[in-house]
Write a protein that holds these residues in place. Structure first.
Motif, PDB file in Angstrom:
ATOM      1  N   ASP A 140      12.886 -17.706   1.061  1.00 52.13           N
ATOM      2  CA  ASP A 140      13.223 -16.893   2.224  1.00 52.13           C
ATOM      3  C   ASP A 140      12.549 -17.375   3.510  1.00 52.13           C
ATOM      4  OD1 ASP A 140      14.184 -14.948   3.879  1.00 52.13           O
ATOM      5  OD2 ASP A 140      12.925 -13.335   3.098  1.00 52.13           O
ATOM      6  N   GLU A 188      13.726 -11.123  -3.822  1.00 55.20           N
ATOM      7  CA  GLU A 188      14.573 -11.760  -2.794  1.00 55.20           C
ATOM      8  C   GLU A 188      15.608 -12.682  -3.439  1.00 55.20           C
ATOM      9  OE1 GLU A 188      14.459 -11.065   0.506  1.00 55.20           O
ATOM     10  OE2 GLU A 188      12.446 -10.298   0.910  1.00 55.20           O
ATOM     11  N   HIS A 251      16.362  -3.930   3.090  1.00 53.14           N
ATOM     12  CA  HIS A 251      15.213  -4.065   3.977  1.00 53.14           C
ATOM     13  C   HIS A 251      15.016  -2.887   4.919  1.00 53.14           C
ATOM     14  CE1 HIS A 251      14.929  -8.065   2.364  1.00 53.14           C
ATOM     15  NE2 HIS A 251      13.906  -8.373   3.140  1.00 53.14           N
ATOM     16  N   HIS A 268       5.965  -6.603   0.003  1.00 55.13           N
ATOM     17  CA  HIS A 268       7.290  -6.705   0.610  1.00 55.13           C
ATOM     18  C   HIS A 268       8.408  -6.777  -0.439  1.00 55.13           C
ATOM     19  CE1 HIS A 268      10.406  -7.651   3.483  1.00 55.13           C
ATOM     20  NE2 HIS A 268      10.708  -8.729   2.774  1.00 55.13           N
ATOM     21  N   VAL A 272      11.374  -4.089  -1.102  1.00 52.16           N
ATOM     22  CA  VAL A 272      12.780  -4.500  -0.988  1.00 52.16           C
ATOM     23  C   VAL A 272      13.531  -4.185  -2.286  1.00 52.16           C
ATOM     24  CG1 VAL A 272      14.291  -6.527  -0.809  1.00 52.16           C
ATOM     25  CG2 VAL A 272      12.424  -6.209   0.825  1.00 52.16           C
TER      26      VAL A 272
HETATM   27 ZN    ZN Z   1      12.465  -9.871   2.795  1.00 52.27          ZN
END
Ligand code: ZN
Ligand code: ADP
Length: 362
Positions: A140, A188, A251, A268, A272
């Motif tokens: 990412d 992700e 997000h 994070h 997510v």
């Molecule tokens: Zn992210």
């Protein structure tokens, strides 16, 4: 040489992402991006003791003409500040760096974002070679050219679009990554399947155990496929005017959870993961997709050891207020990336507060 995958990212300044084992020792590859005689290696206090010497030695062997200095941050998001940015700039200035100097970012998203921003600003922009060492950064943040530091008022508030000159992802670096960080990166990875590649989601279900066990070939495949998706999206929409927004699946909820927990709770990727499940449930509630698809997504994320429900103690009304303040929320009511089903995400504007609250309260 060991097997490696190369993903080309097109656009105004094309670059390649190289993925495979043992790349940290490949001086020719690491040094190919160095045009001048100065490089500043930016890393953090966890990654530098593990890998900075190897990278420096490989670079020195391949490019004896290049002077390599180091700037190391304390690990953690708390270091992504203007103060550390200024220190890194001072380090560049102290080396007498010119416009052909290069910033080499060795670390996770924190290092990559800050080092990328340093490269964007020094003499209005110099080369940056990204060497991501977390799965999250490999799939990412190291790809796509977004760079930034945080302010007390919010994350990533000061930054620039500045594509890297090259991205080099050594899958062996993931062997030292704490398992929780690996799982955060998998969130992700799942996102790419969820938003635009149903077959990839099938593949992730098949290969879940191998990925969790740190299987090198499975990880390399997952990273390459994820990077190809990110590359396709940022090539067509480098400045997030349209399609790139799909990358924010999960997000809007996730950022609200992170902020509401004061960035000390879920990381994070975990936030997510919860956010994607909430987005899928909201999609079902809006009649776009079925509940079963939301539950399939939740099952895969849970298999990856990721949370799939709101952590206790969070107030739905407070989360809703956070989402209203999110810079990705538009003036015309709440805007979410929802899906018509696995592999088919789209932006939906004007989502009613009651629908969002219903999903948060469930
Ligand atoms: Zn992210
Ligand atoms: P992210 O990449 O998840 O956005 P960070 O840059 O904060 O976030 O990295 C997460 C944590 O993992 C940090 O504490 C960092 O120092 C550490 N880390 C990064 N890469 C590695 C690695 N390959 N081995 C061990 N620890 C690492």
């Amino acid at each position: 040489p060991s097997p490696r995958a190369i993903v080309e990212v097109g656009g105004e300044k094309p670059y390649a992402i190289t993925i495979g084992p043992g790349l940290l020792d490949d001086g020719a590859l690491l040094g190919a991006g160095l045009r001048g005689r100065h490089a500043l290696l930016v890393s953090d206090g966890n990654v530098a003791p593990l890998y900075a010497d190897r990278v420096t030695q490989a670079l020195r062997a391949a490019r004896p003409d290049v002077r390599i200095d180091g700037y190391f941050l304390p690990p953690g998001e708390a270091s992504k500040t203007l103060a550390h940015f200024a220190e890194a700039i001072d380090a560049l200035a102290a080396t007498g760096a010119t416009r052909d100097a290069c910033v080499v970012a060795l670390g996770g998203g924190v290092v990559g974002d800050l080092a990328g921003f340093v490269a964007a600003c020094w003499m209005r922009g110099i080369d940056c070679v990204q060497i991501p060492t977390t799965l999250l950064a490999m799939v990412d943040s190291s790809v796509g050219g977004k760079t930034a530091v945080d302010l007390p008022q919010g994350k990533n508030l000061v930054g620039a679009f500045h594509p890297p000159r090259a991205v080099i992802a050594d899958t062996e670096a993931l062997l030292t990554l704490p398992p929780r960080e690996l799982r955060a990166g998998l969130a992700e990875v799942v996102k790419y399947g969820a938003i635009r590649d149903a077959a990839f989601l099938d593949w992730l279900e098949d290969r879940a155990d191998a990925l969790l066990a740190g299987d090198d070939a499975a990880l390399a495949d997952a990273i390459a496929r994820s990077c190809r998706h990110k590359a396709e999206i940022v090539e067509r929409d480098p400045f997030e005017r349209g399609e790139r927004a799909l990358l924010n699946f999960g997000h809007t909820f996730g950022h609200a959870i992170e902020a509401e927990q004061g960035f000390g709770g879920l990381n994070h990727g975990e936030a997510v993961a919860v956010g994607m499940v909430l987005a899928a449930r909201l999609s079902a509630r809006q009649g776009l997709a079925g509940e079963a698809e939301a539950e399939r997504l939740a099952a895969l994320l849970a298999r990856f050891g990721l949370p799939v429900a709101l952590p206790g103690g969070l107030d739905p009304a407070a989360l809703l207020e956070r989402m209203r303040l999110d810079k990705k929320a538009a003036a015309d009511g709440l805007r979410f990336v929802l899906w018509d089903g696995i592999g088919a995400a789209r932006v939906v504007a004007g989502v009613a507060d009651e629908a969002v609250l219903a999903v948060l309260e469930k």
